[in-house]
Design a protein around this motif. Sequence first.
Motif, mmCIF file in Angstrom:
data_model
loop_
_atom_site.group_PDB
_atom_site.id
_atom_site.type_symbol
_atom_site.label_atom_id
_atom_site.label_comp_id
_atom_site.label_asym_id
_atom_site.label_seq_id
_atom_site.Cartn_x
_atom_site.Cartn_y
_atom_site.Cartn_z
ATOM 1 N N MET A 1 0.888 -1.112 -0.045
ATOM 2 C CA MET A 1 0.083 0.126 0.065
ATOM 3 C C MET A 1 0.889 1.117 0.030
ATOM 4 O O MET A 1 1.938 1.189 0.388
ATOM 5 C CB MET A 1 -0.801 0.127 1.260
ATOM 6 N N ASN A 2 0.321 2.314 -0.632
ATOM 7 C CA ASN A 2 0.959 3.762 -0.603
ATOM 8 C C ASN A 2 0.676 4.362 0.750
ATOM 9 O O ASN A 2 -0.111 3.997 1.593
ATOM 10 C CB ASN A 2 0.902 4.269 -1.795
ATOM 11 N N ARG A 3 1.138 5.644 0.627
ATOM 12 C CA ARG A 3 0.837 6.526 2.141
ATOM 13 C C ARG A 3 -0.706 6.573 2.250
ATOM 14 O O ARG A 3 -1.225 6.737 3.208
ATOM 15 C CB ARG A 3 1.372 7.728 1.833
ATOM 16 N N GLU A 4 -1.356 6.624 1.106
ATOM 17 C CA GLU A 4 -2.944 6.828 0.870
ATOM 18 C C GLU A 4 -3.783 5.511 1.240
ATOM 19 O O GLU A 4 -4.850 5.721 1.078
ATOM 20 C CB GLU A 4 -3.243 7.468 -0.167
ATOM 21 N N TYR A 5 -2.900 4.549 1.544
ATOM 22 C CA TYR A 5 -3.923 2.988 1.823
ATOM 23 C C TYR A 5 -4.335 2.547 0.446
ATOM 24 O O TYR A 5 -5.280 1.999 0.515
ATOM 25 C CB TYR A 5 -4.338 3.136 3.117
ATOM 26 N N LYS A 6 -3.695 2.979 -0.723
ATOM 27 C CA LYS A 6 -4.146 2.655 -1.966
ATOM 28 C C LYS A 6 -2.928 1.529 -2.339
ATOM 29 O O LYS A 6 -1.803 1.735 -2.162
ATOM 30 C CB LYS A 6 -4.155 3.597 -2.918
ATOM 31 N N PRO A 7 -3.398 0.520 -3.187
ATOM 32 C CA PRO A 7 -2.333 -0.256 -3.804
ATOM 33 C C PRO A 7 -1.356 0.689 -4.480
ATOM 34 O O PRO A 7 -1.677 1.458 -5.086
ATOM 35 C CB PRO A 7 -3.273 -1.157 -4.842
ATOM 36 N N VAL A 8 0.069 0.018 -4.549
ATOM 37 C CA VAL A 8 0.909 0.881 -5.072
ATOM 38 C C VAL A 8 0.736 0.969 -6.314
ATOM 39 O O VAL A 8 0.508 0.176 -7.286
ATOM 40 C CB VAL A 8 2.510 0.193 -4.859
ATOM 41 N N GLY A 9 1.087 2.242 -6.858
ATOM 42 C CA GLY A 9 0.826 2.832 -8.391
ATOM 43 C C GLY A 9 -0.666 3.333 -8.515
ATOM 44 O O GLY A 9 -0.861 3.891 -9.468
ATOM 45 N N TRP A 11 -3.024 6.392 -8.171
ATOM 46 C CA TRP A 11 -2.949 7.876 -7.644
ATOM 47 C C TRP A 11 -4.293 8.518 -7.528
ATOM 48 O O TRP A 11 -5.115 9.010 -8.572
ATOM 49 C CB TRP A 11 -2.401 8.487 -8.575
ATOM 50 N N THR A 12 -5.195 7.860 -6.323
ATOM 51 C CA THR A 12 -6.468 8.501 -6.273
ATOM 52 C C THR A 12 -6.836 8.554 -4.880
ATOM 53 O O THR A 12 -6.370 8.098 -3.941
ATOM 54 C CB THR A 12 -7.342 7.332 -6.954
ATOM 55 N N GLY A 13 -7.964 9.478 -4.518
ATOM 56 C CA GLY A 13 -8.451 9.448 -3.349
ATOM 57 C C GLY A 13 -9.619 8.762 -3.285
ATOM 58 O O GLY A 13 -10.200 8.674 -1.992
ATOM 59 N N ALA A 14 -10.234 8.223 -4.186
ATOM 60 C CA ALA A 14 -11.440 7.456 -4.223
ATOM 61 C C ALA A 14 -11.381 6.080 -3.539
ATOM 62 O O ALA A 14 -10.140 5.403 -3.386
ATOM 63 C CB ALA A 14 -11.886 7.147 -5.691
ATOM 64 N N HIS A 15 -12.389 5.623 -3.059
ATOM 65 C CA HIS A 15 -12.309 4.397 -2.385
ATOM 66 C C HIS A 15 -11.998 3.163 -3.356
ATOM 67 O O HIS A 15 -12.186 3.272 -4.669
ATOM 68 C CB HIS A 15 -13.761 4.075 -2.158
ATOM 69 N N VAL A 16 -10.886 2.293 -2.907
ATOM 70 C CA VAL A 16 -10.611 1.153 -3.732
ATOM 71 C C VAL A 16 -10.788 -0.166 -2.880
ATOM 72 O O VAL A 16 -10.471 -0.052 -1.628
ATOM 73 C CB VAL A 16 -8.954 1.203 -3.892
ATOM 74 N N THR A 17 -11.546 -1.061 -3.425
ATOM 75 C CA THR A 17 -11.784 -2.244 -2.970
ATOM 76 C C THR A 17 -10.486 -3.212 -3.321
ATOM 77 O O THR A 17 -10.463 -3.648 -4.338
ATOM 78 C CB THR A 17 -13.070 -2.845 -3.593
ATOM 79 N N TYR A 18 -9.899 -3.372 -2.054
ATOM 80 C CA TYR A 18 -8.469 -4.159 -2.249
ATOM 81 C C TYR A 18 -8.922 -5.665 -2.902
ATOM 82 O O TYR A 18 -7.926 -6.091 -3.911
ATOM 83 C CB TYR A 18 -7.976 -4.374 -0.899
#
Length: 89
Positions: A1-9, A11-18
């Motif tokens: 995960m990146n700093r925004e708790y999104k998968p690496v790569g 670049w979004t602030g939107a919700h991501v379902t892991y």
Amino acid sequence: MNREYKPVGFWTGAHVTYADHSVLVKIKGLTAARAARISYKNDPNVEAIYLYNDGCVPTESAENMTAYLGRLAVLAKLEIDGEPPTMPA
């Protein structure tokens, strides 16, 4: 995960379902002992490794940066298991 708790790569602030994003690589030789050496809290969990948290941000002190770079050095020596996917022509 990146700093925004999104998968690496991502670049979004939107919700991501892991669960919608499969793990792309497996790290060869990643044992519980190696995971603990890479984890900022010496956690042997090979499924979720955190290199730092808000209490040890690398850019906040020389000590934090030294510890972080040590963890990266261990991680950098590991290899990816398998072959990369072929790209369509």
